[in-house]
Each structure stands twice: as C-alpha cells, then as structure tokens.
Design a protein around this motif. Sequence first.
Motif, short mmCIF file in Angstrom:
data_model
loop_
_atom_site.label_atom_id
_atom_site.label_comp_id
_atom_site.label_asym_id
_atom_site.label_seq_id
_atom_site.Cartn_x
_atom_site.Cartn_y
_atom_site.Cartn_z
N GLN A 121 -35.32 -19.77 25.57
CA GLN A 121 -35.17 -18.37 25.12
C GLN A 121 -36.16 -18.03 24.01
O GLN A 121 -36.28 -16.88 23.62
CB GLN A 121 -33.74 -18.02 24.68
N GLY A 122 -36.84 -19.04 23.47
CA GLY A 122 -37.91 -18.77 22.51
C GLY A 122 -37.46 -18.26 21.16
O GLY A 122 -38.28 -17.77 20.38
N GLY A 123 -36.18 -18.37 20.85
CA GLY A 123 -35.70 -17.78 19.59
C GLY A 123 -35.39 -18.77 18.49
O GLY A 123 -35.00 -18.37 17.39
N SER A 124 -35.55 -20.09 18.74
CA SER A 124 -35.13 -21.07 17.73
C SER A 124 -36.20 -21.19 16.66
O SER A 124 -37.24 -21.81 16.88
CB SER A 124 -34.91 -22.44 18.39
N GLN A 152 -33.56 -16.33 16.41
CA GLN A 152 -34.02 -14.94 16.30
C GLN A 152 -33.83 -14.34 17.68
O GLN A 152 -34.64 -14.54 18.57
CB GLN A 152 -35.50 -14.96 15.90
N PHE A 155 -36.94 -10.27 20.12
CA PHE A 155 -38.36 -10.49 19.84
C PHE A 155 -38.93 -9.42 18.91
O PHE A 155 -39.86 -9.67 18.17
CB PHE A 155 -39.16 -10.47 21.16
N VAL A 175 -36.38 -13.75 9.19
CA VAL A 175 -36.53 -15.18 9.48
C VAL A 175 -37.80 -15.76 8.85
O VAL A 175 -37.90 -16.96 8.64
CB VAL A 175 -36.53 -15.49 11.01
N GLU A 231 -38.64 -14.89 28.05
CA GLU A 231 -39.67 -15.18 27.05
C GLU A 231 -41.07 -15.26 27.66
O GLU A 231 -42.07 -14.99 26.99
CB GLU A 231 -39.33 -16.45 26.26
N TYR A 274 -42.23 -11.76 27.85
CA TYR A 274 -42.63 -11.33 26.51
C TYR A 274 -44.03 -11.84 26.16
O TYR A 274 -44.87 -11.09 25.62
CB TYR A 274 -41.60 -11.83 25.49
N GLU A 303 -45.06 -20.43 26.53
CA GLU A 303 -44.32 -19.22 26.11
C GLU A 303 -43.40 -19.50 24.93
O GLU A 303 -42.84 -18.57 24.35
CB GLU A 303 -43.55 -18.66 27.31
N ARG A 304 -43.24 -20.77 24.56
CA ARG A 304 -42.39 -21.09 23.41
C ARG A 304 -43.18 -21.22 22.13
O ARG A 304 -42.63 -21.63 21.09
CB ARG A 304 -41.63 -22.39 23.68
N ARG A 341 -45.34 -17.08 18.72
CA ARG A 341 -45.16 -16.54 17.37
C ARG A 341 -45.13 -17.72 16.41
O ARG A 341 -44.60 -18.79 16.73
CB ARG A 341 -43.85 -15.75 17.27
N GLN A 363 -42.15 -20.09 15.67
CA GLN A 363 -41.64 -21.00 16.69
C GLN A 363 -42.16 -22.43 16.50
O GLN A 363 -41.67 -23.36 17.14
CB GLN A 363 -42.03 -20.50 18.09
#
Lengths: 959, 261
Positions: free
Chosen positions: A633-636, A656, A659, A779, B19, B22, B223-224, B227, B230
């Motif tokens: 999910q790319g939020g950690s 987070q 996005f 964050v 993601e 995105y 994709e991870r 940003r 991450q």
Amino acid sequence: MKQWRFEVFSKPGTSGTGGSDVGDEIKELGVYTVQEIQSARVFLIEGDFDEAFAKRIAGELLADRVCEDFHIGRSAAPAGLAKATIIEIHLKSGVTDPVAQSVMTAISDMGKDCQTVRTARKYILFGEINDKQLKKIIRRLSNDCIEVVVIGSDAEPPSPHLAPYELELKTIDITKLNESQLEEVSKKMDLFLNAVEMKTIQDYFKSIGREPTDVELESLAQTWSEHCVHKTLKSSIDFDCDGEKIHFDNLMKDTVFRATKELNKDWCISVFEDNAGVIEFDETDAVCFKVETHNHPSALDPYGGAATGIGGVLRDPMGTGLGAKPIANTDIFCFAEPDKSFDEIPKGILHPKRIAQGVVAGVRDYGNRMGIPTVNGAIFFDDRYLGNPLVFCGNIGIMPRDKCFGKARTGDLVMVIGGRTGRDGIHGATFSSGALTDEHETVFSHAVQIGNAITEKKMLDTILQARQKGLYTAITDCGAGGLSSAVGEMGAQLGAQVELEKVPLKYAGLSYTEIWISEAQERMVVAVKPENLEKISRIFADENVEATIIGKFTDDKKLTLKYKGTQVCQLDMDFLHDGLPKYSRKAVWQSKNLAEPRLEEKENYNEELLSILSTYNVASKEWVIRQYDHEVQGGSVVKPLGGVTNDGPNDAAVVQPKFNSNKGIAIGCGINPFYGDIDPYWMTLAGIDEAVRNVVCVGARPDRIAILDNFCWADCKKEETLGSLVRAAQGCFDGAIAFGTPFISGKDSLNNNFICDDGTEISIPATLLISAMGIVDDVNKCVTIDLKAAGNLLFIVGITKNELGGSHYYKIKDQLGANVPKTDLKKAKVIAEKIYKAIDSGLVASCHDCSEGGLAVAMAEMAFAGGFGIEADLKGLPKSDDCANLGAQLFSESCSRYIIEVEPDRFNDFAKLMLGVPFGQIGKVTKDKNLVIKSGLGRKIVDVSIDSLKEAWQKLLRW
Amino acid sequence: MEQVRALVLRAAGINCDVETQYALQLAGAEAQRVHVNRIIENPAMLDLFQIMVIPGGFSYGDDVAAGKILANQLIYHLYDRLNEFIEAGKIVLGICNGFQVLVKTGILGKLNGSDEQQITITYNDSGKFEDRWVYLEPSSKKCIFIEPGQRIYLPIAHGEGKVVFENDGVLERLKTDDRVAFRYVDEDGSFGPFPVNPNGSTDSIAGLCDSTGRVLGLMPHPERFVRFVQHPHWTRLEDKSRADGMTIFNNAVKYVKENFI
C-alpha cells in the motif's frame, strides 16, 4: 467420470517447497534415522478429458517444467537401499481447499470443465523408522483437526462426495425437564449454556407453548455465548478489594465505557457500538481500529487459527459503518518459551515452537495475500501460555466520514456475499467460551475454520465499489456465530426472515442448523434495497464474487428461518438479544504479600545487560517482522525495523494512508503480564503508559490518541481471577482519564486455562493488551530511535525509581519482587505532551522510551540501531531517593521515561521546553562504537561494544 | 494521442494496484486500474493505452505456483493481444507478482524462437517470504526503463523470487541478448550471498527484459519508493529528494512521450 491423479516433484538440485525444512523438523523430534525426504504435490482431478489433455494439465499448469517433474497416476515407491515410508496428507472432506478452486478455474480457462479437484502433500521418508516414530512424524507434519493421513502406497483418501441433506426437523423437548436434565441437554449439544440460562430458555418456550427446535437452541447459545455478549464483563459485580467493598452494576459500563463517556472527545465518531471504534482522521475521512483474539483455534491449529484470526479481524473494519478499507495490521502473540523437549509437553498441547511458527505463518500468509501491511506487534513469552497461546490480531481501516453509519430498514433484502458456507467453524463461538482440555483436539476439530484470503480480497475490492455507489444500507461480517449473529444483529430492531436453502454451500449435506451456525470464513452480510439489487449484483458478478439474496428484513421483530418452506425457527428478537439473564458475581482482590529481593551491587553489569537483551521478550523479532509484508500500500513511513542497517527496533509504526496528505497514524501497544503478577491495576496503567509512549515517541499528538483494551484471563468463575480482572478494569478507567485517551473498542477472551488429562490446570497470567492509535499531523516530522550523529547530547526525561518488581532484571535472576512500576498519573501526561512538543518543534534527533530492561536496554537499542556508541554517566539521572542501587538505576522499569537525542545547538530550546518535568543529561553520542555507562563516581559499570550488544539481541530468535 | 495512458491490471489477489497507479500518476501518466475480466470482455480497450503494468500481489493466491493461474488466464484469453501490444512498440512492466506472471506466460520466460518456458521463478533459498531492502545494479543497455549506471535502492517482498534457468545456455543467451535488466548488489556494487542476493537468484538476477527492451519484469517494488519518507531510514538521510523507484516510471512515461506523442 474419470479420476486423474497427478504428482509433481521438484527436480533434483532445485529448492522445492521445503523438503529440507521437513528434515529439520523431523530431527527436532529426536528421530535421526530418516536420511532423506522427497516431497510431492498431489492433485486428484475428476473430469471428462483424455490422456493428451491430462498431459497438458500436468505439463502446462501443475508442474513448472524448469524446476519440476510430473507423474500422471501413482508413482511407484522408489527402489533404494533404505526402507521408504510413504505418507500422504489430505484435507478432510469439507475443508476449504483454495488451491483446488484455483486449479478448477485454470482448467476451465484451458477449455475443459472438471468435476472435483483435491490436493494433497506426499512425503517419502527414506530410513528405518518404527511405528512410534512414524506417529510422531505424522503429528508434526499434519494437523488432526483438518487433515487425514494416508500411509503406504496403495491406500486411497476418503471420497469427496457427500450425501445430500434431507430435511428432518428436530425439536428438543425441554419444557418438562428439571435443572440437571437441562444442563445435560446443554452439555450434550455443546451449547455451553448454564442451568440459569437453560431455565430462562425453558420459561420462554413454556410461555409460547411449544418445544424449541435444535436451531433455536443453537441460535440462543451462540447469541448468548461469552464470546458474543461478554456476559462476565457486563455482569454486576460485588468486589472485595483488600476488605473494601465496591459494587459495579455493569463492570465494563462502570469502568472502560465510563472513561470514554466522561472524556467526551468530539473527535470520537463511534465507540463500542460497531464492529470497530471510529475516530476522526481529517476533514473528510475517519479511521477505525479493532483488535480481536483468536486463542482457542490457534491452540488447536496454529496456522489456520491465526490466519482466520487476521481474516476475521479484517472483516471488522470492513463491517464497520458502511465499510472501511483496511490499511494496517497489528499482531501480538503470547507463547510459552520455545526451548522445551517434547516430553515436557502435556497431551493435547502442541509444542510452543510449532505454535509460534504456525501462528506467524498463518498471519503472514493471510495478511500478505490481503495486501495489508502488518506494521506493529509484540511477542510475550511465558510458560503459562503453554496450553493457551494468545493471538491478538488487529486492524485499522479508513473510510469517508459520511460512511461511518449504516442501518438496515424494513423491506431491505438480506444478501450474503463472499465465501460459501460449509461445516467449518461450527460451534466456534461457544467452544471458545469454555476451557480447553486435552480432548479438545478431537472433539472440537470442527470448530477450526479454514481461510482463503483471496476470497476475502475479492470481496473487499467489490464492497468498496458498492459502498462508493451507495448501493447498500448496512453491512456486517459473519464472524463468531456466522449468519446467526450477523443477520440477528442487523435485524435486532426490525425482524428478519431467512430461507436457509438459498445460502450457497461448499458441498452438499449441511443441515439447516449447520447452515445457520457455520462460522465459515470470508462471508459478510449486506442489506440491500430491492431497487439497487441489479446494480449491486453486477458489481459482485463482474469480479467473480458470489452474492446471494437469502431473505429480507421485516417489521415483526421476530427471527424466522425456513428451510424449503418449512419453518424451523421463530424467536422473538427481544428475547434473543435481551433475554439473557443478568448475572451478579463476586470478585476478590487481596494484595499480595511480596518481598523485594536484596541484590548486592556489582562491579559491572555487562553480563546482566547482555542476558536481558537475550531474553525471549526483549530479543529482536526480526525473524517474524521480515515475513510480514510491512510496506504494501506504500504508506509505511515508520516501519517496524529501522536504523542504519534497517534492523533496529522502532517504538511504533506510522502509516500515511492518503498519498495527497501528510497526515499519518501511529500505532503502538503495551503489554506486560509480569507486572500483573504483582498487581493488575499497575500492570494496566503501565500498559497504557507504554502504548502512549510508543506513539508519542514517533511524533503522534498526545491529545489525539485512542486506545483499545483486550482482556485475556483464565477462569473468571473463580473469585480471585475475576478480582484481578476488576483491578485491571479499574486501572483502565483511571489511566484513560489521566491520559485523556478514550477507549474506543475492546474485546475479552476468558477461560484461557487448559485442563490436562491428569486434572492439573495451566492458567494464563492476567493479560491485558492496550493498543494505541495516535494521529500524526505531519509524517515528515516523525522521529525514530536510532542515534543520528556523534557529538549529540542524550537526555532522559522522567524519573527513575526503585521499581524492579516484575522487571526483566529480576526475571533473569528468577525473582518477581514487589515494587511494581507505578505510573504517576499526574506527571505522565505532562511528560508525553512535552516530548511531543519537542518533536514537533524539530528539537529531537532520536527518541526512545524506556520499557522492558529499563534505561540500559533502551540506550543499547538506540546505539546499535544508529551504529554509534554512547558515553553515559548516571550522575545526571533524575532518580527517587530510594534508587541508590546501580542495578536499579540501570534496569528499573519505571514508567513515563523517554531518552532523547538532541543536537548541541538545540540544547537551550530543549531545556526550556522541559522545565517543570524531571530531566537530566545522561550522556553523549560517540563515534567509538561502545556503550559505556559510568556509575556517577567515575567507575565504568557498563562497557560493551555495540556489536556484542546487537549480537546478543539478535541471536536468540534467528530462526 | 495527447496523453500518456497506462493500464494497471487488476485481478483477484493483485494488491499493489493503487500505489502503482499513484507512481504512474506522479510520473505524469494518466493511469487507470482495470480488472482482467473487463479486458477479456473487450480486448480492444488495450488500444487506448501505451503502458501496461502488472502490479504485485498474490494473483489467485499464488495457488499452484506464484503468478501461475493469472498467467494461464492471460495465455488462454489474451495472449495474442498482449503480443500485438508489444509488437506495436508499447511497453509492459511486471512488478513482483507481475514479473512472475510475465515469466510464466512465456513473454519473459523463454528465449526468442523457443516454444517452451525455459526460465522460471521459484522459492527463495531461505524458504521464507521476506520483506527487505536491496540495491540493484542496472545491467542492460536496451531496457528502456533503466537509467544507465544508476544503482537504485528498493524493497523486495516475496517468497518466490529466485530466478532459475533450464540450463546454463539459457543464461548465456540472455546475457548475449542483453536481457538481464537488474542484478542484486551491495551498497558498493559488489555481488554477494544472502542478504545481498535475497533469494538465491541465479547470477544475482533481479529483473529481466525481453529482446525489445520494452518489457521489463523485476522482483523489487519501484512503486514503494516514490516518496522520500518511504525510505526505511529516511529519518537519518540528508538528501530529501530521493525516490529511486521513480526512475523506472519516469523512463516509461518519457519513452511513450518520445515515441507516441
């Protein structure tokens, strides 16, 4: 119809699905004569196709030609010098087999249909083994609850075909029975209803002038089970606390709920009402959090129990309001220490290492497949969890604020979606409401449920689309109690009518009762307005999710069930939901008469520090964490592991979820049953303090922290056991009020005791898990525990007291002690607020709380996580007058303490901010990679390289 | 076409689609998540896109073997369409499970001119699913996704990531054809055993491209890391612009802009 058998073997020299692991496992059993193991995947497929097509199935679908070979039919036992034993492990008929379903889909993609697919694992063991050893091996490789083992090369597995069910309406004559006869009925039917409850049911049926059907009794038993209504925690209690008498009308209402009510936070959206507690996230979205336990099933089948634990708790946010999207998992386990010989394990109990490995694998496989990052957790080891391991699975979900409430209306259709119903999980709710015994493995094997994460994932994908379009009015999950509790709850104020033969089944043969009470996984119920039926059905059908109308919500306040036109159940909703007799119980707490050991001061404490780092509770859990996908999910943004080599511990995780927004959610937890051995009240406060510290350490706002309670206790019919729980509940109230952190959801699991075949009882210690979720405004301001730069200053905030009771320092010396850490409720919140302020102002380079192992362990972790040394001196340590002992200063576990790294030029700002709370400089960060702590009088009492510290911390659980 | 348009494939068990969408949006593409059933119903919709991404996840639970069931579905329903897509000069990216799918469909799993799969991806040597960060050294000149010479840092999260070949000749041919896109290395660019090579992959291979250089499959997840926050220890880094995964998406979008728009 022809039955085809396919066997798939790894080619020699390729890493297969774990033949070598099996070898290690067999050696662990003390069987050393097995020289080699070959394993194969077996597929039994019934279908009308020819040999040529069978070859295509084998070569193109089942076997990977690069690394596998296949054999159609039964491969001959290999000729060899050593004796070979062949065992095949099949699923019991009726157990969910996800691979089989996928193979069916794939064969139909290839253009043919097949009737049935079954899968099995085959092992060929080379070497002399006797019957006793073979039994041991089989017990290790298979699980009685869900699998059957076929030994030898000719034996065939049981037939997959089950006879269809013919309606046979069963009524149970109870209206004329006496009390002991009523109890007998309850026992015979595994209802777990006591005499008073049975009597209440008897009175109800007398009043309506008929006998109950079996499904009516089952529905009542399920709805009234401890698991579903938490009757112990809601009962009125006369509490004798060291001679002081206190009365609670309803224990939970008077403690946990009351705190939330008094705090009355406007950012709480829905508390203790729905499947998860909901709070505000930002202007447009809300987040919800639920933590469940899945203890009894995990004791019997660690893999399946834990997998369905996580699968089940995911459906809580999905079934909250109009459905939330799960964004983070938390998992906390309590196990017995794993280094035990098999002879020490009582009958009916699995080895703790197997439980640990199975539970982790179950959470891993389900959580990873669902695509939800598992970001936070803890493992607590104590031998009293031998018979009853604890598995806490938690999930946080996010949803739009205008989707936080749902309500079914009269005339709405009852739609069941997701998985089909089978015999799995029958009596789960009732079974988990009693103690475990050595016979549970066989008697309650049907209570274990089998999960299929992909079925749940598909359901989630489609539910979110249907929610977006507003196509249903209410949603809930089929958890404990299955359709019975889902439909029963949704229709409690209305009434509902269900036609049971419409429920899609995994296989034939289920009775109407089994259909109604099955706890088969991956099912949810939605209430759909008839005019939306076509649209919503389309969404599910488009992505191959089964959705079936099974009834409707009515206005007669009755639960009516029919099977092919015959009425099999009609109960008044009022009686079903409010008929449960109210209990009053007695509880006693007597303060323990414990002594504080006298430990002489030592020349240095290197050995103690290294030993504590190598205890199961403190040691690195990297082995577990890496098996979880914690980044999907790319939020950690603050991961469970961090630091210069990504293997240091972080205090809390931060995700987070959006996005386009820098807002985040910090997730932490507190659990320490050792303190409860002294006093569960202080254990509870320490748990809340730790959970709050964790999330504050990474940058969460202390005024936006919501907490959850999970009580796991032993047999609460004992007044002393219930008394210790009441102490904890009192702690919950005082702690929540003091910190300003409302409880938003909770759950209890009682009767966590195991009765061995010789009658001895193993009871878990009083265990309270506090989970915390805190809002992080930005964050980008988060901090982690790893030291950042040589020359930076180290401070400790909070006071160190002589509080080694229940500490890990005492634990390694086999002592309990008396001086349990006592959270200072006046100071704790102020300190947390100041730490937050310092982090928010950018003054903090790193931050770590002192918990298990105290100051010394916390400094060691910060040092090796950052790859720097520390030169510290206890001279600067703020301490109480009774804390002169150096061992106490290093290892005391006093609450509300934080270690902060500050750049020298920010010292003034930091010091100004800390005015009014105890703080002191205790050292500085050094390039030299040693942790050096001086006594305050110049003597080095700790002097160890960070590499040795890290090795001590990592080596124990490097599985 | 004015806009770079990317299709992110969905299927039962695919779970990195949001993601991935995105990341493509950050790179400037218009990205749409589409369920495989919709494409099977209407394969012509592929004409609307120049980029197709098969994201990570556990398609159909990775039952039988990772990516196998979805690969089977694509072979029997969309194989010709996918080849037309590639032959039209468009680009395909498979990440993690997507890489496994591309290998098992044969698109990346065989040498030019061969009928049968000669390359596969199987269980990690550790026998375990692992989530950890790795360094990747680009090694193909023809792969359009690669920034030559730029070593990147990305997470892997898989249990079946070990690339193996039917025989040594296959690897030799791949090298000759310049199809090895990424290799696992350490921070300084050297090869090494676990954990540098996290799964025991042959020749440390982390990603392969096809002979056109326009189809890439890789186990790590670009994709991870799109940003800065991450990064697994961003709190100790000075350079707040790092987002190594973006190079792959940026290059994809750049290629489409240069060749289609």
